[in-house]
Enzyme design. Structure first.
Site, PDB file in Angstrom:
ATOM      1  N   ASP A  12      -4.462 -12.746   4.058  1.00 20.00           N
ATOM      2  CA  ASP A  12      -5.738 -12.209   4.526  1.00 20.00           C
ATOM      3  C   ASP A  12      -6.901 -12.606   3.625  1.00 20.00           C
ATOM      4  OD1 ASP A  12      -4.695 -10.609   2.531  1.00 20.00           O
ATOM      5  OD2 ASP A  12      -4.977  -8.717   3.593  1.00 20.00           O
TER       6      ASP A  12
ATOM      7  N   HIS B  64       0.815  -1.222   0.000  1.00 17.28           N
ATOM      8  CA  HIS B  64       0.000   0.000   0.000  1.00 17.28           C
ATOM      9  C   HIS B  64       0.850   1.275   0.000  1.00 17.28           C
ATOM     10  CE1 HIS B  64      -3.732  -2.150   0.462  1.00 17.28           C
ATOM     11  NE2 HIS B  64      -3.359  -2.702   1.601  1.00 17.28           N
TER      12      HIS B  64
ATOM     13  N   ASP C  73      -2.930 -10.479  -2.362  1.00 20.92           N
ATOM     14  CA  ASP C  73      -3.435 -10.066  -1.066  1.00 20.92           C
ATOM     15  C   ASP C  73      -4.933  -9.757  -1.196  1.00 20.92           C
ATOM     16  OD1 ASP C  73      -2.242  -8.687   1.688  1.00 20.92           O
ATOM     17  OD2 ASP C  73      -3.991  -7.610   0.934  1.00 20.92           O
TER      18      ASP C  73
ATOM     19  N   HIS D 148      -6.459  -7.149  -0.235  1.00 22.63           N
ATOM     20  CA  HIS D 148      -6.619  -5.747  -0.590  1.00 22.63           C
ATOM     21  C   HIS D 148      -5.738  -5.376  -1.779  1.00 22.63           C
ATOM     22  CE1 HIS D 148      -7.436  -6.073   3.811  1.00 22.63           C
ATOM     23  NE2 HIS D 148      -8.493  -5.346   3.477  1.00 22.63           N
TER      24      HIS D 148
END
Length: 334
Positions: free
Chosen positions: A279, A154, A190, A192
């Site tokens: 995740d 990110h 991932d 996200h």
């Protein structure tokens, strides 16, 4: 398969974050690093590559902020960890900002990523793990692993967010390019979307970025990762986003990953970097996919079947009690 980890990666330990409108205990804890290490064979201490490879990707002013922010925050009488609370909504004015409160907003994208006195040290050594894994692959290993904590995907050129400070995958990709690899591909799996990685390579055609992730219409980071985002300029067509709905299980996820792998094969890279987030696991407390532990071996086997030299870097995964087992399953797939 060689794995790299440094105990200094556990020093970063924020107390709380803003999540869903309230302060809650921080999800990205040192226990994540302990869990990852518990699920793998012995790890190696990474080589220190200095800040130089980091500065090939990240803005020098931003890196100086990471290194000094907490001391400046404390000197200004602010309690606890550094956390931005004022952000420029549209664009950024080119001003000589000096107040730490302004810089905390200037260099961040959210309020879920507190910066502690130890954040720089932990992020720095996390990046050194990524670079050491790259060294192993450039030296002839078919695959190597950087156990990166805090995670990285990110983080943009000049901003932190999503628990990330330095974009380890981007730094490794640029280092590979600097080492003579003509084309590099990054596969991000991932939960996200890796908005920072996308931003960094958005207008470049030498690094292909493919991401399988939760639909940003419903999930963080919201403003990146939609299917129509494909890159610009020389990078037009070098970004592939494959958003999936909440509740996605292994069949749909595997199919989307296959689409990403087919696109990567057409790009014909000399190196593959995998941003692996656990995740996507069904029991993750801040995500909503339905991947089960044995599924990770299947996903990894599909990736390995492409035969590309591969650097695996860890990203998210917040079901701490299952993180080591999920990572071990993924690595067994290679």
């Amino acid at each position: 398969m060689r794995l790299f980890f440094d105990p200094r990666q556990m020093a970063h330990a924020p107390n709380q974050e803003m999540h869903n409108g309230a302060f809650v205990p921080h999800a990205e804890t040192p226990a994540r690093a302990q869990a990852m290490c518990s699920g793998v064979p012995a790890t190696e201490t990474p080589t220190d590559h200095t800040e130089a490879p980091i500065l090939r990707v990240h803005d020098a002013g931003y890196i100086e902020f990471l290194k000094t922010a907490h001391a400046r925050w404390a000197a200004a009488g602010r309690p606890g960890d550094v956390m931005g609370y004022v952000w420029p909504v549209v664009g950024r004015r080119a001003l000589d900002l000096t107040r730490i409160d302004a810089l905390a907003g200037r260099y961040s994208m959210d309020s879920s990523t507190p910066l502690t006195a130890d954040s720089w040290t932990s992020a720095y050594w996390s990046t050194q793990c990524a670079l050491s894994a790259l060294d192993a692959v450039l030296s002839g290993d078919s695959a190597a692993v950087g156990l990166c904590r805090p995670p990285g995907h990110h983080a943009g050129t000049d901003y932190l967010g999503g628990y990330c400070f330095i974009n380890h995958a981007a730094v490794a990709a640029q280092a590979a390019r600097d080492a003579g690899i003509e084309r590099v591909a990054i596969l991000d799996i991932d939960y996200h979307h890796g908005n920072g990685t996308q931003d960094i390579f958005w207008d470049r055609g030498d690094v292909f970025y493919a991401s399988v992730h939760a639909d940003p219409a419903t999930d963080f980071p919201f403003y990146w990762g939609h299917a129509d985002e494909t890159g610009e300029g020389e990078g037009a067509g070098a970004t592939l986003n494959l958003p999936l709905p909440q509740g996605t299980g292994i069949e749909a996820f595997r199919a989307a990953q296959a689409t990403a792998l087919e696109a990567i094969a057409r790009f014909d890279p000399g190196l593959l970097i995998v941003s692996f987030g656990a995740d996507t696991y069904a029991g993750d407390p801040i995500a909503n996919f339905a991947i089960q532990t044995p599924d990770y071996a299947v996903l990894a086997s599909d990736i390995a079947a492409g035969g590309l030299p591969t650097v695996v870097l860890t990203e998210g995964g917040y079901a701490v009690d299952k993180l080591g087992e999920n990572l071990a399953s993924f690595l067994r797939g290679f």
